[in-house]
Scaffold this motif. Structure first.
Motif, PDB file in Angstrom:
ATOM      1  N   GLU A 590       0.824  -1.207   0.000  1.00 45.34           N
ATOM      2  CA  GLU A 590       0.000   0.000   0.000  1.00 45.34           C
ATOM      3  C   GLU A 590       0.852   1.249   0.000  1.00 45.34           C
ATOM      4  O   GLU A 590       2.018   1.232   0.364  1.00 45.34           O
ATOM      5  N   PHE A 591       0.226   2.323  -0.441  1.00 46.86           N
ATOM      6  CA  PHE A 591       0.898   3.608  -0.494  1.00 46.86           C
ATOM      7  C   PHE A 591       0.001   4.633   0.189  1.00 46.86           C
ATOM      8  O   PHE A 591      -1.196   4.701  -0.089  1.00 46.86           O
ATOM      9  N   SER A 592       0.600   5.398   1.047  1.00 49.92           N
ATOM     10  CA  SER A 592      -0.191   6.425   1.721  1.00 49.92           C
ATOM     11  C   SER A 592      -0.485   7.556   0.733  1.00 49.92           C
ATOM     12  O   SER A 592       0.170   7.675  -0.305  1.00 49.92           O
ATOM     13  N   ARG A 593      -1.468   8.377   1.054  1.00 49.74           N
ATOM     14  CA  ARG A 593      -1.750   9.545   0.232  1.00 49.74           C
ATOM     15  C   ARG A 593      -0.478  10.382   0.078  1.00 49.74           C
ATOM     16  O   ARG A 593      -0.146  10.821  -1.013  1.00 49.74           O
ATOM     17  N   GLU A 594       0.240  10.554   1.199  1.00 53.57           N
ATOM     18  CA  GLU A 594       1.459  11.374   1.156  1.00 53.57           C
ATOM     19  C   GLU A 594       2.451  10.792   0.146  1.00 53.57           C
ATOM     20  O   GLU A 594       3.082  11.527  -0.604  1.00 53.57           O
ATOM     21  N   ALA A 595       2.580   9.476   0.176  1.00 57.92           N
ATOM     22  CA  ALA A 595       3.532   8.848  -0.744  1.00 57.92           C
ATOM     23  C   ALA A 595       3.116   9.105  -2.183  1.00 57.92           C
ATOM     24  O   ALA A 595       3.941   9.458  -3.029  1.00 57.92           O
ATOM     25  N   VAL A 596       1.818   8.958  -2.460  1.00 61.42           N
ATOM     26  CA  VAL A 596       1.332   9.180  -3.828  1.00 61.42           C
ATOM     27  C   VAL A 596       1.534  10.643  -4.209  1.00 61.42           C
ATOM     28  O   VAL A 596       1.972  10.961  -5.318  1.00 61.42           O
ATOM     29  N   GLU A 597       1.253  11.535  -3.275  1.00 58.66           N
ATOM     30  CA  GLU A 597       1.408  12.957  -3.584  1.00 58.66           C
ATOM     31  C   GLU A 597       2.864  13.305  -3.845  1.00 58.66           C
ATOM     32  O   GLU A 597       3.173  14.176  -4.648  1.00 58.66           O
ATOM     33  N   ARG A 598       3.738  12.591  -3.192  1.00 55.13           N
ATOM     34  CA  ARG A 598       5.148  12.826  -3.419  1.00 55.13           C
ATOM     35  C   ARG A 598       5.520  12.474  -4.869  1.00 55.13           C
ATOM     36  O   ARG A 598       6.378  13.100  -5.463  1.00 55.13           O
ATOM     37  N   TRP A 599       4.845  11.444  -5.420  1.00 60.69           N
ATOM     38  CA  TRP A 599       5.143  11.077  -6.810  1.00 60.69           C
ATOM     39  C   TRP A 599       4.932  12.266  -7.726  1.00 60.69           C
ATOM     40  O   TRP A 599       5.551  12.401  -8.761  1.00 60.69           O
ATOM     41  N   PHE A 600       3.955  13.096  -7.357  1.00 60.54           N
ATOM     42  CA  PHE A 600       3.580  14.204  -8.230  1.00 60.54           C
ATOM     43  C   PHE A 600       4.088  15.548  -7.720  1.00 60.54           C
ATOM     44  O   PHE A 600       3.628  16.585  -8.148  1.00 60.54           O
TER      45      PHE A 600
END
Ligand code: ADP
Ligand code: MG
Length: 604
Positions: A590-600
């Motif tokens: 799983e990926f946290s929202r923060e992790a996903v937001e970091r991608w962008f």
């Protein structure tokens, strides 16, 4: 030939060969002594990986002047006085040979003061000979400084490893042994840099959190006078050797093949041949059930009832592993955070400062902090020197969110399924998290558990084939296969030889009914059987079960519709060890929202 009795100095030098192999073993003995002296604060400093100098300071009970001298006599110990004492030993040391051995091959200086005494004592030995005794002011406790290790045994000196690997070894050993004494503060300074600081902790489990970075599952078991406490990793975090698995027996850090093997077997099919779990097992058993006097460095023990110990450890680990559900630490297998010297990003993060290379890179630079200066020793080092290498680093930056126990409360059925991507992955959402399920691994886990259960109940059903299928093999393979006939029948296969090179398959395990059994049989036939294979029958069945499960599972590229996906999720929630497939790979990440937001770049 002339027989003569060896003088003590020579005896000690010979004994030193067993007791002190390298700086790490000196540190080990001195730290053990500090623990035995009741220290709550242990400070270790190394210069040149301990080859040039090393120091261990404690705040333990200290010694009187007479004791300080006597301590260096061979077989001088305050810990045992009769052989029976060994069976109720509460101390790490008992042989009374460490100080004598170390002193025989180095220059050693000891400063010590008993709490109730007004003045301390300093004694100096060189090559095993007392060269100086004097009264000195000193804090309560003991400090031992060892210089010029192996100066008089050049052969030994030649075998010394690089300072760098010595520091790594000492750091690992200290952290591991620190697990056994969570309330003790441990610090290690190498060439002026603090490379380890274990703060006092309330429990082994709490200390473990600062030592291990991957997700660990808590295990515990009390049975028949034996108690087991520990933590084990997801199989996906396995290492290629046992260096990440810490074994404590009655508070003693040991290497023990039996326990390591038991722990591995607790993982069932989930670890490959050369894979070892990460974690620790702390075993407490009546002291007369374990013999600690079987190794000169006291690093091995012998159990009175090894089978019992094996079974308990295996059982405890199995239970722990079955509780693995939900997403886990996705750190790559070969990049352990703390253990070994592989180059993981984490290892690099706390790689000791460039001071290692000071001499070669910038010889003109003065050493910024006197390695052996007193302030350093008192722990009043500048903040720059203090690197909190462990605290908080388990909050990895790889995008996954780690909790200390991945088994808690994860429910696949609560996932909102979004779609299937890259042929094999089920993309889902759960609260503020992006969750990805490997559908093949998931299905494989479900099938495997089904097969295991059925096998345990001896009810693995066979589906008769309307038209028996003929399988062409080599002559040898037919023999192999027929040798396994019983085992195969247990799994639901019905086979009989037709000719020297063909067998006929009349029935297949019901779970595998729709798949290519021919390929599976060929695979089994090709696997050579060791001569003592009957002993390993259970293991083989598990492996074959895993293979059957694998073949019976949806494959990459199969398309699942929504009801099928949710049916799978429901089955996963009922399955033990749903966090890992039978081969030990993770089922879900799983990926946290923060992790996903970091991608962008949204975190900036
Ligand atoms: P052992 O630990 O097997 O008794 P050692 O040679 O390691 O043998 O130590 C000899 C003795 O010296 C110990 O039994 C203990 O009484 C004393 N001693 C050693 N180190 C310390 C220390 N750090 N603090 C207090 N006493 C110590
Ligand atoms: Mg000792």
């Amino acid at each position: 030939m002339k027989i003569k009795v060896l003088p003590d100095t020579v005896i000690n030098q010979i004994a030193a060969g067993e007791v002190v192999e390298r700086p790490a073993s000196v540190v080990r003995e001195l730290v053990d002594n500090a623990i035995d002296a009741g220290a709550t604060d242990i400070f270790v400093a190394l210069e040149g990986g301990g080859h040039s100098r090393l120091k261990v300071r404690d705040n333990g009970c200290g010694m009187s002047k007479d004791e300080a001298i006597l301590a260096f006599e061979r077989h001088a110990t305050s810990k045992v006085s009769a052989i029976e004492d060994l069976s109720s030993l509460a101390t790490l040391g008992f042989r009374g040979e460490a100080l004598a051995s170390i002193a025989a091959v180095s220059k050693i200086q000891l400063k010590t003061r008993e709490r109730e005494s007004e003045i301390g004592t300093q004694v100096t030995f060189k090559g095993g000979k007392l060269t100086d005794v004097r009264a000195v002011p000193w804090n309560a406790g003991t400090e031992i400084e060892v210089e010029h290790l192996f100066f008089n045994t050049p052969a030994r000196r030649k075998f010394l490893k690089s300072p760098r690997s010595e520091v790594a070894r000492i750091r690992t050993w200290l952290a591991h042994s620190g697990l056994a004494r969570p309330s003790v503060r441990y610090r290690l300074v190498s060439d002026g840099d603090e490379v380890l600081h274990l703060h006092p902790a309330d429990s082994i489990a709490e200390r473990a959190k600062s030592i291990f970075s991957s997700d660990l599952i808590t295990i515990s078991l009390v049975e028949g006078g034996v108690s087991i406490e520990g933590m084990v990793s997801h199989p996906g975090a396995a290492l290629s050797d046992g260096s990440g698995f810490v074994i404590l027996v009655n508070g003693r850090l040991v290497t023990d093949k039996l326990i390591l093997k038991a722990a591995r077997e607790g993982y069932d099919s989930m670890l490959k041949d050369r894979e070892y779990p990460v974690g620790y097992i702390s075993l407490t058993l009546p002291s007369d059930h374990v013999d600690v006097n079987v190794h000169p460095q006291k690093s091995e023990v012998r159990f009175r009832h090894p089978q019992q110990v094996f079974a308990l450890v295996q059982g405890a680990v199995t239970r722990g592993v079955r509780a693995i559900r939900g997403p886990v630490d996705m750190r790559p297998r070969e990049a352990p955070s703390f253990f070994g010297q592989t180059s993981s990003s984490l290892a690099m993060r706390y790689e000791p400062a460039p001071s290692y290379d000071n001499s070669s890179v910038a010889p003109a630079l003065p050493t910024p902090r006197g390695l052996f200066d007193t302030a350093e020793y008192r722990g009043e080092s500048s903040r720059a020197a203090v690197r909190e290498v462990f605290s908080g680093y388990s909050e990895g930056d790889s995008g996954s969110k780690f909790t200390s126990n991945p088994s808690v409360n994860f429910k696949f059925a609560e996932l909102r399924y979004v779609g299937q991507v890259l042929e094999c992955y089920l993309v889902c959402e759960l609260g503020e998290r992006l969750v990805v399920v490997d559908m093949h691994a998931a299905h494989e886990r479900v099938n495997y558990n089904k097969i295991r259960r059925a096998r345990a109940e001896r009810s693995l059903s066979t589906q008769k084939l309307l038209i028996p299928e003929t399988v062409r093999l080599t002559e040898e393979q037919v023999v192999q296969l027929m040798e396994q006939e019983d085992l195969l029948r247990e799994l639901g296969f019905e086979i009989s030889p037709v000719s020297a090179e063909t067998v006929s398959v009349k029935g297949v395990p019901a779970v595998t009914a729709h798949l290519d059994c021919v390929a599976l049989l060929k695979e089994c036939a090709a696997e050579p059987l060791a001569s003592g294979w009957r002993d390993r029958l259970e293991e083989r069945i598990d492996h074959i079960a895993a293979r059957v499960a694998c073949h019976a599972s949806v494959r990459s590229g199969d398309l699942l519709n929504k009801p099928e996906v949710y049916a799978l999720f429901e089955q996963l929630d009922e399955a033990e060890a749903s966090g890992a497939c039978p081969h030990g790979r993770p089922v879900v990440t799983e990926f946290s929202r923060e992790a996903v937001e970091r991608w962008f770049g949204r975190d900036r």
